[in-house]
Design a protein around this motif. Structure first.
Motif, PDB file in Angstrom:
ATOM      1  N   LEU A  63      59.182  90.558  36.018  1.00  0.00           N
ATOM      2  CA  LEU A  63      58.544  89.524  35.201  1.00  0.00           C
ATOM      3  C   LEU A  63      59.543  88.975  34.201  1.00  0.00           C
ATOM      4  O   LEU A  63      60.401  89.706  33.707  1.00  0.00           O
ATOM      5  CB  LEU A  63      57.344  90.109  34.450  1.00  0.00           C
ATOM      6  CG  LEU A  63      56.274  90.797  35.304  1.00  0.00           C
ATOM      7  CD1 LEU A  63      55.219  91.418  34.415  1.00  0.00           C
ATOM      8  CD2 LEU A  63      55.669  89.827  36.296  1.00  0.00           C
ATOM      9  N   LYS A  64      59.429  87.712  33.901  1.00  0.00           N
ATOM     10  CA  LYS A  64      60.277  87.092  32.873  1.00  0.00           C
ATOM     11  C   LYS A  64      59.409  86.842  31.648  1.00  0.00           C
ATOM     12  O   LYS A  64      58.455  86.074  31.695  1.00  0.00           O
ATOM     13  CB  LYS A  64      60.888  85.809  33.419  1.00  0.00           C
ATOM     14  CG  LYS A  64      61.857  86.110  34.554  1.00  0.00           C
ATOM     15  CD  LYS A  64      62.513  84.889  35.098  1.00  0.00           C
ATOM     16  CE  LYS A  64      63.460  85.200  36.225  1.00  0.00           C
ATOM     17  NZ  LYS A  64      62.957  86.019  37.291  1.00  0.00           N
ATOM     18  N   TRP A  65      59.770  87.510  30.574  1.00  0.00           N
ATOM     19  CA  TRP A  65      58.953  87.546  29.360  1.00  0.00           C
ATOM     20  C   TRP A  65      59.383  86.474  28.365  1.00  0.00           C
ATOM     21  O   TRP A  65      60.554  86.347  28.068  1.00  0.00           O
ATOM     22  CB  TRP A  65      59.109  88.914  28.686  1.00  0.00           C
ATOM     23  CG  TRP A  65      58.506  90.022  29.476  1.00  0.00           C
ATOM     24  CD1 TRP A  65      59.081  90.692  30.511  1.00  0.00           C
ATOM     25  CD2 TRP A  65      57.216  90.567  29.323  1.00  0.00           C
ATOM     26  NE1 TRP A  65      58.215  91.631  31.001  1.00  0.00           N
ATOM     27  CE2 TRP A  65      57.066  91.578  30.278  1.00  0.00           C
ATOM     28  CE3 TRP A  65      56.163  90.298  28.445  1.00  0.00           C
ATOM     29  CZ2 TRP A  65      55.898  92.325  30.402  1.00  0.00           C
ATOM     30  CZ3 TRP A  65      55.009  91.050  28.567  1.00  0.00           C
ATOM     31  CH2 TRP A  65      54.882  92.042  29.533  1.00  0.00           C
ATOM     32  N   ALA A  66      58.442  85.729  27.800  1.00  0.00           N
ATOM     33  CA  ALA A  66      58.601  84.881  26.604  1.00  0.00           C
ATOM     34  C   ALA A  66      59.846  84.005  26.634  1.00  0.00           C
ATOM     35  O   ALA A  66      60.811  84.254  25.926  1.00  0.00           O
ATOM     36  CB  ALA A  66      58.576  85.744  25.347  1.00  0.00           C
ATOM     37  N   LEU A  69      61.545  82.964  23.386  1.00  0.00           N
ATOM     38  CA  LEU A  69      62.177  84.012  22.563  1.00  0.00           C
ATOM     39  C   LEU A  69      63.448  84.469  23.266  1.00  0.00           C
ATOM     40  O   LEU A  69      63.479  85.463  23.978  1.00  0.00           O
ATOM     41  CB  LEU A  69      61.212  85.183  22.347  1.00  0.00           C
ATOM     42  CG  LEU A  69      59.867  84.833  21.705  1.00  0.00           C
ATOM     43  CD1 LEU A  69      58.985  86.067  21.593  1.00  0.00           C
ATOM     44  CD2 LEU A  69      60.056  84.173  20.346  1.00  0.00           C
ATOM     45  N   LYS A  70      64.506  83.709  23.072  1.00  0.00           N
ATOM     46  CA  LYS A  70      65.757  83.894  23.829  1.00  0.00           C
ATOM     47  C   LYS A  70      66.410  85.259  23.603  1.00  0.00           C
ATOM     48  O   LYS A  70      67.107  85.764  24.462  1.00  0.00           O
ATOM     49  CB  LYS A  70      66.760  82.785  23.479  1.00  0.00           C
ATOM     50  CG  LYS A  70      66.262  81.392  23.813  1.00  0.00           C
ATOM     51  CD  LYS A  70      66.050  81.221  25.293  1.00  0.00           C
ATOM     52  CE  LYS A  70      65.597  79.814  25.612  1.00  0.00           C
ATOM     53  NZ  LYS A  70      64.989  79.679  26.910  1.00  0.00           N
ATOM     54  N   ASP A  71      66.192  85.864  22.456  1.00  0.00           N
ATOM     55  CA  ASP A  71      66.842  87.143  22.162  1.00  0.00           C
ATOM     56  C   ASP A  71      65.923  88.343  22.428  1.00  0.00           C
ATOM     57  O   ASP A  71      66.165  89.437  21.948  1.00  0.00           O
ATOM     58  CB  ASP A  71      67.320  87.167  20.706  1.00  0.00           C
ATOM     59  CG  ASP A  71      66.182  86.964  19.714  1.00  0.00           C
ATOM     60  OD1 ASP A  71      65.104  86.493  20.110  1.00  0.00           O
ATOM     61  OD2 ASP A  71      66.389  87.272  18.521  1.00  0.00           O
ATOM     62  N   TYR A 168      56.569  78.673  20.514  1.00  0.00           N
ATOM     63  CA  TYR A 168      56.052  79.773  19.712  1.00  0.00           C
ATOM     64  C   TYR A 168      57.239  80.522  19.132  1.00  0.00           C
ATOM     65  O   TYR A 168      58.368  80.400  19.604  1.00  0.00           O
ATOM     66  CB  TYR A 168      55.154  80.689  20.548  1.00  0.00           C
ATOM     67  CG  TYR A 168      55.723  81.087  21.890  1.00  0.00           C
ATOM     68  CD1 TYR A 168      56.667  82.100  21.996  1.00  0.00           C
ATOM     69  CD2 TYR A 168      55.315  80.449  23.057  1.00  0.00           C
ATOM     70  CE1 TYR A 168      57.200  82.453  23.224  1.00  0.00           C
ATOM     71  CE2 TYR A 168      55.844  80.813  24.290  1.00  0.00           C
ATOM     72  CZ  TYR A 168      56.781  81.816  24.358  1.00  0.00           C
ATOM     73  OH  TYR A 168      57.308  82.170  25.570  1.00  0.00           O
ATOM     74  N   TRP A 169      56.993  81.335  18.111  1.00  0.00           N
ATOM     75  CA  TRP A 169      58.081  82.041  17.451  1.00  0.00           C
ATOM     76  C   TRP A 169      57.531  83.271  16.728  1.00  0.00           C
ATOM     77  O   TRP A 169      56.319  83.399  16.546  1.00  0.00           O
ATOM     78  CB  TRP A 169      58.809  81.121  16.463  1.00  0.00           C
ATOM     79  CG  TRP A 169      57.901  80.464  15.452  1.00  0.00           C
ATOM     80  CD1 TRP A 169      57.093  79.387  15.656  1.00  0.00           C
ATOM     81  CD2 TRP A 169      57.677  80.866  14.110  1.00  0.00           C
ATOM     82  NE1 TRP A 169      56.392  79.095  14.508  1.00  0.00           N
ATOM     83  CE2 TRP A 169      56.743  79.976  13.543  1.00  0.00           C
ATOM     84  CE3 TRP A 169      58.199  81.886  13.311  1.00  0.00           C
ATOM     85  CZ2 TRP A 169      56.294  80.087  12.232  1.00  0.00           C
ATOM     86  CZ3 TRP A 169      57.770  81.993  12.002  1.00  0.00           C
ATOM     87  CH2 TRP A 169      56.835  81.092  11.481  1.00  0.00           C
ATOM     88  N   ARG A 170      58.436  84.155  16.345  1.00  0.00           N
ATOM     89  CA  ARG A 170      58.061  85.356  15.590  1.00  0.00           C
ATOM     90  C   ARG A 170      58.758  85.328  14.240  1.00  0.00           C
ATOM     91  O   ARG A 170      59.926  84.975  14.142  1.00  0.00           O
ATOM     92  CB  ARG A 170      58.464  86.615  16.341  1.00  0.00           C
ATOM     93  CG  ARG A 170      57.616  86.816  17.579  1.00  0.00           C
ATOM     94  CD  ARG A 170      57.647  88.244  18.042  1.00  0.00           C
ATOM     95  NE  ARG A 170      56.773  88.369  19.193  1.00  0.00           N
ATOM     96  CZ  ARG A 170      57.098  89.003  20.293  1.00  0.00           C
ATOM     97  NH1 ARG A 170      58.266  89.595  20.403  1.00  0.00           N
ATOM     98  NH2 ARG A 170      56.247  89.076  21.288  1.00  0.00           N
ATOM     99  N   HIS A 177      53.697  83.436  16.098  1.00  0.00           N
ATOM    100  CA  HIS A 177      53.092  82.165  15.681  1.00  0.00           C
ATOM    101  C   HIS A 177      53.044  81.210  16.871  1.00  0.00           C
ATOM    102  O   HIS A 177      54.044  81.037  17.573  1.00  0.00           O
ATOM    103  CB  HIS A 177      53.913  81.534  14.548  1.00  0.00           C
ATOM    104  CG  HIS A 177      53.905  82.353  13.301  1.00  0.00           C
ATOM    105  ND1 HIS A 177      53.055  82.094  12.267  1.00  0.00           N
ATOM    106  CD2 HIS A 177      54.638  83.442  12.937  1.00  0.00           C
ATOM    107  CE1 HIS A 177      53.259  82.976  11.296  1.00  0.00           C
ATOM    108  NE2 HIS A 177      54.218  83.809  11.684  1.00  0.00           N
ATOM    109  N   VAL A 178      51.875  80.609  17.080  1.00  0.00           N
ATOM    110  CA  VAL A 178      51.678  79.698  18.202  1.00  0.00           C
ATOM    111  C   VAL A 178      51.176  78.357  17.670  1.00  0.00           C
ATOM    112  O   VAL A 178      50.052  78.268  17.172  1.00  0.00           O
ATOM    113  CB  VAL A 178      50.656  80.264  19.217  1.00  0.00           C
ATOM    114  CG1 VAL A 178      50.474  79.306  20.390  1.00  0.00           C
ATOM    115  CG2 VAL A 178      51.086  81.645  19.695  1.00  0.00           C
TER     116      VAL A 178
END
Length: 189
Positions: A63-66, A69-71, A168-170, A177-178
């Motif tokens: 699976l390829k996640w998020a 969120l590149k890092d 989205y971001w953290r 956050h969406v």
């Protein structure tokens, strides 16, 4: 209320890995999908249920996640899903899933939210590897995978600030956050 379930039905990517999901719970979720609408009432979807550590370990690395969120390569050990549903198209019934998989996913994830669970739909899947791992016959096509578990993250919906930036971001506390478009931006008349 349905609105509360929709609000609880977020795309979760971190879970309490020590809280297991039993097969009966997954069967209940598939039953909701089974009862949902189907294009031309063909009902071409089939499912593989994964809830053991061994079978989950076949799915997780495929699976390829998020993507935004590149890092982040996905949840770490202790935060991984405890179950998966592999959604398949039976091409002997229909070569076109129409909208069935979207309706089925929504039913499954709303049912999961009602049970205090959460999930994430994956269209970005190494389908060939999943098919190989589960010896899926050629007439069954992997459409997507749903990861499920007890959510271990907070997700905040907020009004979109820039209509061209939907990422989205953290934040520093790992709150997810969406951004969502405002209702008035969606209505044409």
């Amino acid at each position: 209320m349905l609105r509360d379930l929709v609000l609880a039905n977020r795309t979760y990517r971190r879970f309490y890995e020590d809280i297991k999901i039993e097969r009966e719970v997954l069967e209940d979720l598939i039953d909701l999908a089974r009862l949902s609408s189907s294009g031309a009432n063909l009902q071409p979807l089939k499912y593989i249920l994964s809830y053991s550590e061994e079978s989950n370990n076949f799915i997780f690395p495929n699976l390829k996640w998020a993507g935004y969120l590149k890092d982040w390569d996905g949840p770490s050990v202790g935060e991984r899903p405890t179950a998966y549903i592999v959604m398949l198209l039976d091409k002997n019934i229909s070569k076109n899933p129409m909208w069935d998989h979207g309706i089925a996913c929504q039913s499954i994830l709303l049912g999961a939210a009602e049970k205090g669970l959460g999930g994430c739909m994956f269209g970005s899947v190494d389908r060939a590897e999943v098919a190989k791992a589960f010896n899926i016959p050629e007439n069954l096509e992997v459409l997507l995978v749903i990861a499920l578990g007890k959510p271990k993250e907070e997700i905040v919906l907020e009004d979109i600030k820039d209509p061209k930036d939907v990422k989205y971001w953290r934040d520093e506390n790992q709150v997810h956050h969406v951004p969502k478009r405002k209702l008035e931006d969606l209505l044409i008349n």
